[in-house]
Design a protein around this motif. Structure first.
Motif, PDB file in Angstrom:
ATOM      1  N   TRP A 128      -4.834  32.634  16.479  1.00  0.00           N
ATOM      2  CA  TRP A 128      -4.995  34.232  17.584  1.00  0.00           C
ATOM      3  C   TRP A 128      -3.873  35.025  17.351  1.00  0.00           C
ATOM      4  O   TRP A 128      -2.851  33.993  17.290  1.00  0.00           O
ATOM      5  N   GLN A 129      -4.264  35.331  17.897  1.00  0.00           N
ATOM      6  CA  GLN A 129      -2.921  36.711  17.789  1.00  0.00           C
ATOM      7  C   GLN A 129      -2.819  36.276  19.399  1.00  0.00           C
ATOM      8  O   GLN A 129      -2.979  37.820  20.392  1.00  0.00           O
ATOM      9  N   ALA A 130      -2.050  35.565  19.935  1.00  0.00           N
ATOM     10  CA  ALA A 130      -2.033  35.276  20.856  1.00  0.00           C
ATOM     11  C   ALA A 130      -0.430  35.246  21.874  1.00  0.00           C
ATOM     12  O   ALA A 130       0.567  35.512  21.476  1.00  0.00           O
TER      13      ALA A 130
ATOM     14  N   ALA B  80      -6.912  18.219  26.859  1.00  0.00           N
ATOM     15  CA  ALA B  80      -7.459  19.577  28.025  1.00  0.00           C
ATOM     16  C   ALA B  80      -7.295  21.100  26.824  1.00  0.00           C
ATOM     17  O   ALA B  80      -7.615  21.585  26.802  1.00  0.00           O
ATOM     18  N   LEU B  81      -6.096  20.657  26.210  1.00  0.00           N
ATOM     19  CA  LEU B  81      -5.476  22.025  25.386  1.00  0.00           C
ATOM     20  C   LEU B  81      -6.464  22.590  24.907  1.00  0.00           C
ATOM     21  O   LEU B  81      -6.738  23.826  23.678  1.00  0.00           O
ATOM     22  N   GLN B  82      -6.796  21.347  23.369  1.00  0.00           N
ATOM     23  CA  GLN B  82      -7.362  22.068  22.584  1.00  0.00           C
ATOM     24  C   GLN B  82      -8.930  21.956  22.833  1.00  0.00           C
ATOM     25  O   GLN B  82     -10.211  22.600  22.045  1.00  0.00           O
ATOM     26  N   LYS B  83      -9.874  21.002  24.442  1.00  0.00           N
ATOM     27  CA  LYS B  83     -11.044  21.428  24.921  1.00  0.00           C
ATOM     28  C   LYS B  83     -11.006  22.694  24.978  1.00  0.00           C
ATOM     29  O   LYS B  83     -11.938  24.098  24.627  1.00  0.00           O
ATOM     30  N   LYS B  84      -9.452  23.600  25.473  1.00  0.00           N
ATOM     31  CA  LYS B  84      -9.057  24.987  26.090  1.00  0.00           C
ATOM     32  C   LYS B  84     -10.116  25.763  24.505  1.00  0.00           C
ATOM     33  O   LYS B  84     -10.171  27.184  24.324  1.00  0.00           O
ATOM     34  N   VAL B  85      -9.123  25.968  23.332  1.00  0.00           N
ATOM     35  CA  VAL B  85      -8.666  25.972  21.841  1.00  0.00           C
ATOM     36  C   VAL B  85     -10.143  25.969  21.913  1.00  0.00           C
ATOM     37  O   VAL B  85     -10.960  27.382  21.429  1.00  0.00           O
TER      38      VAL B  85
ATOM     39  N   ASN C 178     -14.658  35.263  15.560  1.00  0.00           N
ATOM     40  CA  ASN C 178     -13.435  35.944  15.251  1.00  0.00           C
ATOM     41  C   ASN C 178     -12.192  36.368  15.315  1.00  0.00           C
ATOM     42  O   ASN C 178     -11.177  36.484  14.885  1.00  0.00           O
ATOM     43  N   LYS C 179     -12.338  35.708  16.335  1.00  0.00           N
ATOM     44  CA  LYS C 179     -10.809  35.084  16.810  1.00  0.00           C
ATOM     45  C   LYS C 179     -10.170  36.723  17.262  1.00  0.00           C
ATOM     46  O   LYS C 179     -11.101  37.737  17.938  1.00  0.00           O
ATOM     47  N   GLY C 180      -8.808  36.671  17.358  1.00  0.00           N
ATOM     48  CA  GLY C 180      -8.242  38.550  17.264  1.00  0.00           C
ATOM     49  C   GLY C 180      -7.714  38.180  18.054  1.00  0.00           C
ATOM     50  O   GLY C 180      -6.347  37.542  17.955  1.00  0.00           O
TER      51      GLY C 180
ATOM     52  N   ASP D  78       2.317  26.066  26.063  1.00  0.00           N
ATOM     53  CA  ASP D  78       1.750  24.592  25.233  1.00  0.00           C
ATOM     54  C   ASP D  78       0.121  25.424  24.184  1.00  0.00           C
ATOM     55  O   ASP D  78      -0.444  26.226  23.376  1.00  0.00           O
ATOM     56  N   PHE D  79      -0.613  26.173  25.715  1.00  0.00           N
ATOM     57  CA  PHE D  79      -1.521  27.100  25.117  1.00  0.00           C
ATOM     58  C   PHE D  79      -1.632  27.979  24.245  1.00  0.00           C
ATOM     59  O   PHE D  79      -2.630  27.843  23.451  1.00  0.00           O
ATOM     60  N   LEU D  80      -0.640  28.913  24.346  1.00  0.00           N
ATOM     61  CA  LEU D  80      -0.162  30.192  23.566  1.00  0.00           C
ATOM     62  C   LEU D  80       0.058  29.609  21.965  1.00  0.00           C
ATOM     63  O   LEU D  80      -0.455  29.686  21.252  1.00  0.00           O
ATOM     64  N   SER D  81       0.853  28.477  22.448  1.00  0.00           N
ATOM     65  CA  SER D  81       1.243  27.523  20.865  1.00  0.00           C
ATOM     66  C   SER D  81       0.044  27.387  19.906  1.00  0.00           C
ATOM     67  O   SER D  81       0.027  27.038  18.420  1.00  0.00           O
TER      68      SER D  81
END
Length: 284
Positions: free
Chosen positions: A112-114, A75-80, A89-91, A102-105
């Motif tokens: 991403w600037q997470a 699911a983490l890969q799908k979310k990213v 363009n991320k950000g 885990d999602f932040l990592s």
């Protein structure tokens, strides 16, 4: 609160920690269900104090926990992938209710600037060991500075939903995106399990959303729901936990069949066990 104007929905037990009973009331005007009474904020934290509260731990002690974390990795890969698709363009990304980070990592690894917010000291300390970056609260951030705000199964925990949505509006850049994931009480598995449906999770889940209620709540702040996507794994995970609450056992076969039926029926009804809502700051 004058509860006489709300429809009775269910009586539900806190199966995982306190064993207390709570009422679910329904606001038919926006198809929103809420937990009553809502615990005071100083008491609410006690309902999370358990080694078994899975989103606040990385434990893999049982088959259930191992399966949870295996599916979580997918699911983490799908979310990213989703946020990369929405904002190529991320950000700056803010994950509210970041849990064990885990999602932040994974978002950070994707450029991403997470940064995250997590009220649980236990979960936040685990996340810090993964080099996740946290802020104390959103008041530290300037207006309209965030490209993407995510709340993965978090909005249902927030005591004041309207206040939270106003704050999301303040934080979001003009072309920014909000991504919300919450359970859906109109799903087949919710109706099948009734008071044993694990995604009611009272009183930690204070609010219980439908597709209509999400659209209406965000519309009040001139934020537009532009797309809804299913979370297919949730039907199986929730069914498995619901079987435990209903029968006292992990009935894997029954849970799998209910999850399968829920996803199959949702192909026609669009009422999946959980949804991801994509919301844009596009209404003038």
């Amino acid at each position: 609160m004058d509860i006489s104007k709300y429809q009775h929905h269910l009586e539900v037990k806190d199966h995982s920690i306190s064993k207390e009973e709570f009422r679910l009331l329904r606001d038919e005007s926006i198809d929103l269900v809420f937990t009553y009474p809502q615990p005071s904020e100083d008491k609410l934290g006690s309902y999370y104090e358990s080694e078994d509260y899975i989103s606040h731990t990385d434990a893999k002690r049982s088959f259930f926990e191992k399966a949870y974390h295996f599916i979580k990795g997918i699911a983490l890969q799908k979310k990213v992938s989703l946020i990369n698709e929405l904002q190529p363009n991320k950000g700056i990304l803010l994950d509210i209710g970041a849990g064990t980070g885990d999602f932040l990592s994974v978002a950070k690894e994707n450029g991403w600037q997470a940064m995250g917010i997590e009220p649980s000291d236990k979960a936040r300390n685990i996340a810090l060991s993964k080099n996740a970056h946290f802020i104390e609260n959103t008041s530290q951030l300037e207006d309209h500075t965030v490209d993407v705000v995510t709340m993965w199964h978090v909005l249902e925990h927030v005591p004041d939903v309207s206040k939270q949505i106003k704050e999301l509006k303040r934080l979001l850049k003009p072309n920014g995106t909000i991504v919300i994931a919450v359970p859906n009480f109109n799903s087949y598995d919710a109706k099948h399990y009734g008071k044993f449906w694990a995604a009611y999770d009272v009183p930690r889940h204070l609010w219980h959303f439908s597709r209509l209620s999400i659209a209406k709540l965000f519309e009040r702040e001139k934020l537009q729901l532009i797309e809804t996507r299913p979370m297919l794994f949730d039907a199986f995970y929730v069914a498995l936990l619901s079987e435990k609450y209903k029968t006292g056992k992990m009935n894997f076969t029954s849970a799998f069949l209910v999850g399968l039926k829920s996803n199959w029926k949702a192909r026609l009804t669009a009422e999946y066990s959980s949804h991801i809502y994509i919301i844009k700051n596009t209404i003038e």
